[in-house]
Enzyme design. Structure first.
Site, mmCIF file in Angstrom:
data_model
loop_
_atom_site.group_PDB
_atom_site.id
_atom_site.type_symbol
_atom_site.label_atom_id
_atom_site.label_comp_id
_atom_site.label_asym_id
_atom_site.label_seq_id
_atom_site.Cartn_x
_atom_site.Cartn_y
_atom_site.Cartn_z
ATOM 1 N N PRO A 2 0.873 -1.241 0.115
ATOM 2 C CG PRO A 2 -0.620 -1.622 1.621
ATOM 3 C CD PRO A 2 0.509 -2.081 1.026
ATOM 4 C CD GLU A 3 1.766 3.796 -4.057
ATOM 5 O OE1 GLU A 3 2.677 4.764 -3.462
ATOM 6 O OE2 GLU A 3 1.965 3.278 -4.714
ATOM 7 C CE LYS A 51 4.885 2.731 1.266
ATOM 8 N NZ LYS A 51 5.383 1.906 -0.016
ATOM 9 C CG ASN A 167 5.888 0.421 -8.400
ATOM 10 O OD1 ASN A 167 7.226 1.081 -8.471
ATOM 11 N ND2 ASN A 167 5.730 -0.444 -9.533
ATOM 12 N NE ARG A 252 7.864 -2.748 -4.655
ATOM 13 C CZ ARG A 252 8.663 -3.598 -4.065
ATOM 14 N NH1 ARG A 252 9.344 -4.785 -4.400
ATOM 15 N NH2 ARG A 252 8.723 -3.521 -2.719
#
Length: 279
Positions: A2-3, A51, A167, A252
């Site tokens: 998650p961002e 995060k 990402n 990524r």
């Protein structure tokens, strides 16, 4: 993963449901925490740092959790069926009116609130810190420019530089800056603008579940290049390309428009079509 805005929103929703309430049920099902019963404790606050999530209690302790790839906190009314199987539950915090269930939580720890910095002190400035100041911006800029020999896309993801970018925002920041993700940080014309842009995008989406960098919320219109491999660039019509950036567990998928984002190309293979989700 998650961002930062997703974690920020999770904290806000948990805070609204639990803060100021006494727990009638407080189960921790993580193998190292099963002996702790939080029933009777009052939740003082729920906060996000990058995060990371901290649920703070009136006995001076905090429950730390990290969502990583598959973790989530769900809110239910008592007695409602859960949307995930019970064996995935790692924490159950229930008040008279709401039940918060943490599924597949990672890096859980119950620690003194005064020692939270032990878990997050290594992070760069949190882009969603409500007390963000010029000092935070200056520290993020110092850490960012110190990575001059590293690739822009990787540095944007480095939580030790600034916390909160994942990402999706890494990809979109590079596009909006008009720079290849493989551009070296030393060649970024305006590093402060890159930091400010990342913060602006996170703030724009911090209070809603939909994430948009284009200003549109319609399905398929929310991003410029992220998750749009093989599709046409919204600006110039060139087909968006994809390639992996980073090594090992840090790899990524990168999406970019070779016309709108001139600069270095990836060393490995390049795909001109297809879709993929970052690991």
């Amino acid at each position: 993963m998650p961002e930062g805005d997703t974690v920020h929103l999770t904290a806000a929703r948990l805070r609204a449901a639990l803060a100021g309430q006494s727990l009638v049920r407080g189960e921790l099902r993580h193998p190292q925490l099963v002996e702790h019963d939080l029933a009777g404790r009052t939740v003082l606050d729920v906060a996000s740092v990058g995060k990371h999530l901290f649920t703070r209690f009136d006995d001076g302790r905090s429950l730390h959790s990290h969502l990583r790839l598959d973790g989530a906190w769900h809110l239910y009314r008592p007695g409602m069926p859960w949307q995930r199987p019970a064996h995935q539950a790692r924490a159950v915090l229930e008040t008279a009116e709401r039940t918060a269930v943490g599924f597949n939580l990672h890096d859980m720890e119950l620690l003194p609130t005064a020692e939270e910095d032990r878990l997050v002190g290594h992070l760069g400035p949190d882009l969603l810190d409500p007390d963000w100041s010029d000092e935070h911006a200056a520290e993020a800029l110092r850490r960012f420019t110190a990575r001059g020999e590293s690739e822009l896309g990787l540095v944007l993801l480095e939580q030790r530089v600034m916390a909160g970018v994942g990402n999706l925002y890494k990809t979109e920041v590079c596009f909006l800056l008009g720079l290849s993700p493989w551009t070296l940080v030393r060649d970024v014309p305006d590093p402060a603008a890159a930091i400010d842009l990342a913060r602006t995008l996170l703030l724009r989406n911090a209070d809603r579940p939909q994430q948009s960098t284009t200003g549109e919320l319609a399905r398929g219109r929310t991003t410029w290049v992220y998750d749009r491999g093989g599709q046409r660039c919204r600006r110039c019509g060139t087909r968006i390309r994809t390639a992996h950036q980073g090594d090992g567990v840090h790899a990524r998928i990168a999406w970019w428009c070779p016309t709108c984002q001139p600069g270095p190309s990836p060393r490995g293979g390049v795909r001109g079509s297809g879709r993929g989700r970052p690991g």
